[in-house]
Design a protein around this motif. Structure first.
Motif, PDB file in Angstrom:
ATOM      1  N   HIS A  10      25.512  -3.573  -7.037  1.00 42.17           N
ATOM      2  CA  HIS A  10      24.210  -4.214  -7.159  1.00 42.17           C
ATOM      3  C   HIS A  10      23.186  -3.545  -7.859  1.00 42.17           C
ATOM      4  CE1 HIS A  10      25.847  -8.128  -6.293  1.00 42.17           C
ATOM      5  NE2 HIS A  10      26.165  -7.754  -5.177  1.00 42.17           N
ATOM      6  N   THR A  13      25.226  -0.802 -13.799  1.00 40.14           N
ATOM      7  CA  THR A  13      26.369  -1.281 -14.594  1.00 40.14           C
ATOM      8  C   THR A  13      26.855  -0.006 -15.275  1.00 40.14           C
ATOM      9  OG1 THR A  13      25.031  -1.467 -16.995  1.00 40.14           O
ATOM     10  CG2 THR A  13      24.864  -3.310 -15.207  1.00 40.14           C
ATOM     11  N   VAL A  37      21.974 -10.463 -17.016  1.00 41.57           N
ATOM     12  CA  VAL A  37      22.704  -9.239 -16.019  1.00 41.57           C
ATOM     13  C   VAL A  37      21.823  -9.225 -14.918  1.00 41.57           C
ATOM     14  CG1 VAL A  37      23.273  -6.977 -15.727  1.00 41.57           C
ATOM     15  CG2 VAL A  37      23.655  -8.113 -18.025  1.00 41.57           C
ATOM     16  N   ASN A  52      23.044  -8.802 -11.101  1.00 38.48           N
ATOM     17  CA  ASN A  52      24.040  -9.961 -10.712  1.00 38.48           C
ATOM     18  C   ASN A  52      25.285 -10.084 -11.552  1.00 38.48           C
ATOM     19  OD1 ASN A  52      22.239 -11.107  -8.924  1.00 38.48           O
ATOM     20  ND2 ASN A  52      21.252 -12.761 -10.044  1.00 38.48           N
ATOM     21  N   ASN A  53      25.222  -9.653 -12.707  1.00 38.93           N
ATOM     22  CA  ASN A  53      26.439  -9.826 -13.760  1.00 38.93           C
ATOM     23  C   ASN A  53      26.887  -8.629 -14.353  1.00 38.93           C
ATOM     24  OD1 ASN A  53      26.834 -12.781 -13.119  1.00 38.93           O
ATOM     25  ND2 ASN A  53      25.087 -12.698 -14.127  1.00 38.93           N
ATOM     26  N   HIS A  54      27.222  -7.411 -13.794  1.00 38.97           N
ATOM     27  CA  HIS A  54      27.394  -6.288 -14.036  1.00 38.97           C
ATOM     28  C   HIS A  54      28.321  -6.148 -15.280  1.00 38.97           C
ATOM     29  CE1 HIS A  54      31.308  -4.883 -12.744  1.00 38.97           C
ATOM     30  NE2 HIS A  54      31.022  -6.028 -11.754  1.00 38.97           N
ATOM     31  N   GLN A  55      29.365  -7.099 -15.501  1.00 35.58           N
ATOM     32  CA  GLN A  55      30.311  -7.056 -16.602  1.00 35.58           C
ATOM     33  C   GLN A  55      29.611  -7.714 -17.815  1.00 35.58           C
ATOM     34  OE1 GLN A  55      30.180  -9.121 -13.914  1.00 35.58           O
ATOM     35  NE2 GLN A  55      30.393 -11.122 -14.615  1.00 35.58           N
ATOM     36  N   ASN A  56      28.571  -8.177 -17.765  1.00 34.80           N
ATOM     37  CA  ASN A  56      27.881  -8.701 -19.125  1.00 34.80           C
ATOM     38  C   ASN A  56      26.943  -7.616 -19.565  1.00 34.80           C
ATOM     39  OD1 ASN A  56      29.162 -11.102 -18.469  1.00 34.80           O
ATOM     40  ND2 ASN A  56      27.191 -12.433 -17.788  1.00 34.80           N
TER      41      ASN A  56
END
Ligand code: SF4
Ligand code: SF4
Length: 79
Positions: A10, A13, A37, A52-56
């Protein structure tokens, strides 16, 4: 899974790293990110940005530029 690993997920990225100790919870980076993200931890005295959304994450570095407190660093190697 150990708590330490949860925290790492968290706070970074592939492109950026958040130093929550420097974060003043102004949310400018959250507004600047085009890929949704970043999110907010906003509970009592715990107020700081998180991933929240490391893959984005596209590595655009808009969040790095937006932060007035240098709480977000680029992990890209400049050459
Ligand atoms: S580098 Fe760009 S896509 Fe990644 S978290 Fe920052 S603003 Fe969002
Ligand atoms: S712009 Fe910087 S100080 Fe503001 S919420 Fe994001 S990381 Fe924290």
């Amino acid at each position: 899974m150990r708590h330490h690993h949860h925290l790492t997920k968290h706070s970074q990225t592939n492109y950026i790293l958040i130093n929550t100790r420097l974060c003043k919870a102004c949310w400018q980076c959250v507004a600047a990110c085009p890929s949704n993200v970043l999110g907010k931890v906003n509970v009592l005295i715990h107020k700081h940005v998180r991933i929240n959304n490391h893959q984005n994450c596209q590595g655009c570095l808009a969040c790095v530029k937006a932060c007035p407190y240098k709480a977000i660093s680029s992990l890209k190697i400049s050459r």
